[in-house]
Design a protein around this motif. Structure first.
Motif, PDB file in Angstrom:
ATOM      1  N   MET A   1      -5.843   3.083 -20.878  1.00 16.25           N
ATOM      2  CA  MET A   1      -5.168   2.776 -20.714  1.00 16.25           C
ATOM      3  C   MET A   1      -4.240   2.792 -19.270  1.00 16.25           C
ATOM      4  N   THR A   2      -3.278   2.354 -18.786  1.00 17.56           N
ATOM      5  CA  THR A   2      -3.156   3.203 -17.519  1.00 17.56           C
ATOM      6  C   THR A   2      -1.665   2.778 -17.478  1.00 17.56           C
ATOM      7  N   ARG A   4      -0.280   1.555 -14.696  1.00 20.28           N
ATOM      8  CA  ARG A   4      -0.010  -0.024 -14.027  1.00 20.28           C
ATOM      9  C   ARG A   4      -0.693  -0.702 -14.841  1.00 20.28           C
ATOM     10  N   GLU A   5      -1.419  -1.270 -16.338  1.00 22.66           N
ATOM     11  CA  GLU A   5      -1.168  -1.974 -17.056  1.00 22.66           C
ATOM     12  C   GLU A   5      -0.117  -2.589 -17.549  1.00 22.66           C
ATOM     13  N   ARG A   6       0.357  -3.690 -17.300  1.00 19.90           N
ATOM     14  CA  ARG A   6       1.541  -4.606 -17.766  1.00 19.90           C
ATOM     15  C   ARG A   6       0.860  -5.327 -18.699  1.00 19.90           C
ATOM     16  N   VAL A   7       1.797  -4.898 -20.325  1.00 19.11           N
ATOM     17  CA  VAL A   7       1.451  -5.961 -21.612  1.00 19.11           C
ATOM     18  C   VAL A   7       3.204  -6.656 -22.135  1.00 19.11           C
ATOM     19  N   LEU A  23       1.312   1.080 -27.696  1.00 20.88           N
ATOM     20  CA  LEU A  23       0.467   0.677 -26.738  1.00 20.88           C
ATOM     21  C   LEU A  23       1.381   1.405 -24.752  1.00 20.88           C
ATOM     22  N   ALA A  28       0.687   2.048 -20.877  1.00 25.16           N
ATOM     23  CA  ALA A  28       1.130   1.110 -20.873  1.00 25.16           C
ATOM     24  C   ALA A  28       2.481   0.855 -20.588  1.00 25.16           C
ATOM     25  N   SER A  29       3.001   0.153 -19.381  1.00 25.65           N
ATOM     26  CA  SER A  29       3.938  -0.852 -18.568  1.00 25.65           C
ATOM     27  C   SER A  29       4.454  -2.158 -19.944  1.00 25.65           C
TER      28      SER A  29
END
Length: 93
Positions: A1-2, A4-7, A23, A28-29
């Protein structure tokens, strides 16, 4: 997970907040949408937890074991309100 990933996690109860924290710790953001944090239901209700009929099975087993470790850790501190108990599930019908 980076990063840049938005959850988006919907719900601010035990499951939603635990999911959001894990997360976020993974990079994750995370944005939590909830009427109240912690959720009203989590303040008064118990819950049954366990991976059941979900896929992908190999990842779910890994995620479930990690979640159980966290729940066990939380249950050691009375201030968290998390308590583990045993039960038996009986199919309806």
């Amino acid at each position: 997970m980076t990063a840049r990933e938005r959850v988006v996690v919907v719900g601010g109860g035990v499951a939603g907040l635990t999911t959001a924290v894990v997360l976020a710790e993974a990079g994750a953001s995370v944005h939590v949408i909830a009427e109240q944090v912690p959720g009203v239901t989590s303040l008064a209700a118990g819950a049954m937890w366990g991976p059941y009929l979900v896929e992908p099975k190999d990842k779910v087993e890994q995620w479930g074991q990690r979640s159980l470790e966290i729940f066990r850790h939380l249950a050691q501190d009375p201030a968290t309100g998390v308590r583990l108990t045993r039960g038996i599930g009986v199919p309806d019908g």
